[in-house]
Scaffold this motif. Sequence first.
Motif, short mmCIF file in Angstrom:
data_model
loop_
_atom_site.label_atom_id
_atom_site.label_comp_id
_atom_site.label_asym_id
_atom_site.label_seq_id
_atom_site.Cartn_x
_atom_site.Cartn_y
_atom_site.Cartn_z
N ASN A 52 -8.72 4.19 -11.19
CA ASN A 52 -10.04 3.60 -10.42
C ASN A 52 -10.62 3.48 -9.06
O ASN A 52 -11.42 3.64 -8.50
CB ASN A 52 -10.53 1.94 -10.94
CG ASN A 52 -10.59 1.78 -12.43
OD1 ASN A 52 -11.15 2.71 -13.07
ND2 ASN A 52 -10.31 0.77 -12.89
N SER A 53 -9.04 3.97 -8.52
CA SER A 53 -9.03 4.19 -6.96
C SER A 53 -8.77 5.56 -6.53
O SER A 53 -8.51 5.62 -5.55
CB SER A 53 -7.98 3.23 -6.46
OG SER A 53 -8.31 1.67 -6.68
N PHE A 54 -8.63 6.34 -7.51
CA PHE A 54 -8.28 7.76 -7.16
C PHE A 54 -9.27 8.48 -6.26
O PHE A 54 -8.89 9.22 -5.28
CB PHE A 54 -8.35 8.57 -8.45
CG PHE A 54 -7.03 8.64 -9.15
CD1 PHE A 54 -6.01 7.67 -8.86
CD2 PHE A 54 -6.65 9.32 -10.32
CE1 PHE A 54 -4.77 7.51 -9.43
CE2 PHE A 54 -5.58 9.28 -10.98
CZ PHE A 54 -4.68 8.43 -10.56
N ASP A 55 -10.63 8.07 -6.06
CA ASP A 55 -11.58 8.60 -5.37
C ASP A 55 -11.20 8.46 -3.97
O ASP A 55 -11.43 9.17 -2.97
CB ASP A 55 -13.05 8.20 -5.55
CG ASP A 55 -13.77 9.01 -6.70
OD1 ASP A 55 -13.44 10.15 -7.00
OD2 ASP A 55 -14.36 8.42 -7.45
N GLU A 56 -10.82 7.02 -3.67
CA GLU A 56 -10.57 6.67 -2.35
C GLU A 56 -8.85 7.33 -1.97
O GLU A 56 -8.53 7.76 -0.81
CB GLU A 56 -10.28 5.35 -2.33
CG GLU A 56 -11.76 4.56 -2.13
CD GLU A 56 -11.81 4.22 -3.81
OE1 GLU A 56 -11.22 3.91 -4.46
OE2 GLU A 56 -13.24 4.60 -4.11
#
Length: 121
Positions: free
Chosen positions: A37-41
């Motif tokens: 869920n944090s891969f974009d960041e």
Amino acid sequence: MKIIVIEDNPDISEIMDYILKDEGYEVISAEDGTITNSFDELKPDLVLMDELLPGKRGSEWCQHIKSTPSLRHIPVILVSTMPNLEQLAQKSGADGFLEKPFNISSLGALIREFAAKKNNF
């Protein structure tokens, strides 16, 4: 190159972390797939993911990654003792697989292969 290791066994996670950092990679470790869920960041260059994770299996998380337009470019390698790991990797859209137990040279060679692909783009 930033590598995310998703492994719920602390001993294996620590070994992978040590090996990869020794090779000069930036490593982020997680115990389950919710880190996706944090891969974009986080913007990982490669993901090493255990198949037998708490909750969802690694192959399910891989399918999620590969079906998300902003994430599908991230290479995912499934890591497991599962006897049908190659088929699981293919079915989930993983870019590769690594059978446990693995030796240090196998892990290093696999990572260098993906690093070389990344540098060719």
